[in-house]
Design a protein around this motif. Sequence first.
Motif, mmCIF file in Angstrom:
data_model
loop_
_atom_site.group_PDB
_atom_site.id
_atom_site.type_symbol
_atom_site.label_atom_id
_atom_site.label_comp_id
_atom_site.label_asym_id
_atom_site.label_seq_id
_atom_site.Cartn_x
_atom_site.Cartn_y
_atom_site.Cartn_z
ATOM 1 N N SER A 151 0.856 -1.194 0.000
ATOM 2 C CA SER A 151 0.000 0.000 0.000
ATOM 3 C C SER A 151 0.885 1.235 0.000
ATOM 4 O O SER A 151 1.112 1.855 1.040
ATOM 5 N N GLY A 152 1.427 1.541 -1.155
ATOM 6 C CA GLY A 152 2.251 2.734 -1.306
ATOM 7 C C GLY A 152 1.518 3.741 -2.156
ATOM 8 O O GLY A 152 0.845 4.646 -1.659
ATOM 9 N N SER A 153 1.594 3.558 -3.458
ATOM 10 C CA SER A 153 0.868 4.442 -4.364
ATOM 11 C C SER A 153 -0.644 4.272 -4.197
ATOM 12 O O SER A 153 -1.394 5.234 -4.274
ATOM 13 N N ASP A 154 -1.095 3.041 -3.958
ATOM 14 C CA ASP A 154 -2.512 2.791 -3.679
ATOM 15 C C ASP A 154 -2.733 2.857 -2.178
ATOM 16 O O ASP A 154 -2.992 1.853 -1.517
ATOM 17 N N LEU A 155 -2.634 4.068 -1.646
ATOM 18 C CA LEU A 155 -2.652 4.239 -0.198
ATOM 19 C C LEU A 155 -3.974 3.821 0.432
ATOM 20 O O LEU A 155 -4.016 3.378 1.583
ATOM 21 N N ALA A 156 -5.064 3.949 -0.322
ATOM 22 C CA ALA A 156 -6.380 3.626 0.236
ATOM 23 C C ALA A 156 -6.529 2.142 0.557
ATOM 24 O O ALA A 156 -7.485 1.754 1.237
ATOM 25 N N VAL A 173 -6.616 0.369 19.762
ATOM 26 C CA VAL A 173 -5.513 -0.587 19.745
ATOM 27 C C VAL A 173 -5.108 -0.786 18.289
ATOM 28 O O VAL A 173 -5.926 -1.214 17.463
ATOM 29 N N VAL A 174 -3.869 -0.464 17.994
ATOM 30 C CA VAL A 174 -3.396 -0.429 16.604
ATOM 31 C C VAL A 174 -2.493 -1.623 16.336
ATOM 32 O O VAL A 174 -1.569 -1.918 17.106
ATOM 33 N N ASN A 175 -2.748 -2.293 15.198
ATOM 34 C CA ASN A 175 -1.923 -3.405 14.744
ATOM 35 C C ASN A 175 -1.663 -3.260 13.251
ATOM 36 O O ASN A 175 -2.589 -2.996 12.476
ATOM 37 N N GLY A 176 -0.396 -3.421 12.874
ATOM 38 C CA GLY A 176 -0.063 -3.344 11.455
ATOM 39 C C GLY A 176 1.401 -3.021 11.235
ATOM 40 O O GLY A 176 2.225 -3.106 12.164
ATOM 41 N N GLN A 177 1.715 -2.645 10.024
ATOM 42 C CA GLN A 177 3.103 -2.351 9.661
ATOM 43 C C GLN A 177 3.144 -1.168 8.699
ATOM 44 O O GLN A 177 2.354 -1.081 7.763
ATOM 45 N N LYS A 178 4.071 -0.248 8.941
ATOM 46 C CA LYS A 178 4.356 0.854 8.033
ATOM 47 C C LYS A 178 5.764 0.672 7.481
ATOM 48 O O LYS A 178 6.636 0.100 8.145
ATOM 49 N N THR A 179 5.988 1.174 6.275
ATOM 50 C CA THR A 179 7.306 1.032 5.673
ATOM 51 C C THR A 179 7.724 2.307 4.971
ATOM 52 O O THR A 179 6.906 3.217 4.790
ATOM 53 N N TRP A 180 9.005 2.378 4.591
ATOM 54 C CA TRP A 180 9.596 3.577 3.994
ATOM 55 C C TRP A 180 9.417 4.781 4.930
ATOM 56 O O TRP A 180 9.236 5.903 4.469
ATOM 57 N N THR A 181 9.474 4.539 6.225
ATOM 58 C CA THR A 181 9.204 5.591 7.206
ATOM 59 C C THR A 181 10.487 6.379 7.465
ATOM 60 O O THR A 181 11.367 5.940 8.207
ATOM 61 N N THR A 182 10.577 7.542 6.843
ATOM 62 C CA THR A 182 11.795 8.344 6.883
ATOM 63 C C THR A 182 12.069 8.861 8.294
ATOM 64 O O THR A 182 11.192 9.439 8.935
ATOM 65 N N TYR A 183 13.317 8.653 8.747
ATOM 66 C CA TYR A 183 13.820 9.132 10.043
ATOM 67 C C TYR A 183 13.020 8.609 11.229
ATOM 68 O O TYR A 183 13.000 9.235 12.295
ATOM 69 N N ALA A 184 12.382 7.457 11.067
ATOM 70 C CA ALA A 184 11.658 6.881 12.215
ATOM 71 C C ALA A 184 12.604 6.560 13.358
ATOM 72 O O ALA A 184 12.186 6.527 14.528
#
Length: 400
Positions: free
Chosen positions: A131-136, A152-163
């Motif tokens: 889910s990059g360009s198709d963010l929805a 309560v949040v569960n999931g994964q984010k990527t390409w997270t700059t300066y995390a």
Amino acid sequence: MPETSDLEAFRAEVRDFLAARLPEQLRAKVLGHLPLDRADILRWHAILHEHGWLAPNWPVEHGGTGWSVEQQYAFDEECCIAGAPETLPFGLRMVAPVLMAFGTEQQKARHLPRILGGQDWWCQGYSEPGSGSDLASLRTRAEPTDDGEAFVVNGQKTWTTYAQYANRMFCLVRTDPGAARPQAGISFLLIDMASPGITVRPIRTIDGGQEINEVFLDNVRVPRDNLVGKLNGGWDCAKLLLRHERMHAARIGRSKRELAFLKRIAGRRSAGGRPLAEDPEFARRIALLEIDLLALEQANLRLVETMQRGEGHGAEASILKYLGTTLTLKIVECAVEMAGIHTIPVRDARSRQDGDMAAAAGPAWADPLAAFHLNLRKIAIYGGSSEIQKNIIAKTALGL
């Protein structure tokens, strides 16, 4: 709208400020294509904040400059040309406008001063695997607790700059998986990066650096008060944020700076017993880049004038984002070709200390270029890839 003479006086004031307050060490790093670290970015942030010029796009009541759109554009351009570091955009240009538009008074009072003061370093929790360009299509879930006081949040984010540096994240999460449209079931949350259940894992990039990361969220508890805007209304926040991100994507000042570097080195680089700048084919190539830059600058100025009148914009931001990133990459690619084999020691260019030329195999100006060029490839992806920008242009401007 400022008169031309007033705008030129403003530019002169900005140039005087940069000459007096921009540390030479930071200027040398930027003009020399060397990577900046956290301390470099925060150092320039503090200097601008002390002078009251940190947030050109913010209104005065929130600690901004109150500058016109033309003045904001002029300031950004002069900073780029002078070799000033770019300010970190995630707080200043991304989440702050969202808070001003959709946040509660309590959220504004808590977060905006800390963005200005540098106490909070924000990162952007948008992209996910798949889910990059198709963010929805994002799948990170936020489910309300039984008492309704938190998610309560569960999931994964990527390409997270300066995390790896961030203590705060603004994050898009799915709060209604059954919504008729995927955009309708998304919310905008503010997350403390010190929360239990958050894991940050670095992603090594092609230039050898570590700017981007994976972020894993496992049963992360987020207070309900950290919801920005309406529940399931996060797509409106996301669109506003992306408009602010793309408005500065043409980066005319950066292209001017890199073209000036290219011309300066071409005047010193020898080819066949004469400066490369005198080679007819190379001179023609530089001239075409300069023509493209002049045309892009005029297009950008037309958009600035439109915004100054308070009028909206359609596909212009996407057009400028695509053309601006494409042009910058062409200019830097030309510089890399001019440097030739001297760009080979990428690892040494990134790891050497300031002023230590022992690792360089060729001219000092050539050594960091390959790493800089490889890192710069990202500009055709973030803020919406070039392919996505073309789709927006086709739909919005051409009606396809």
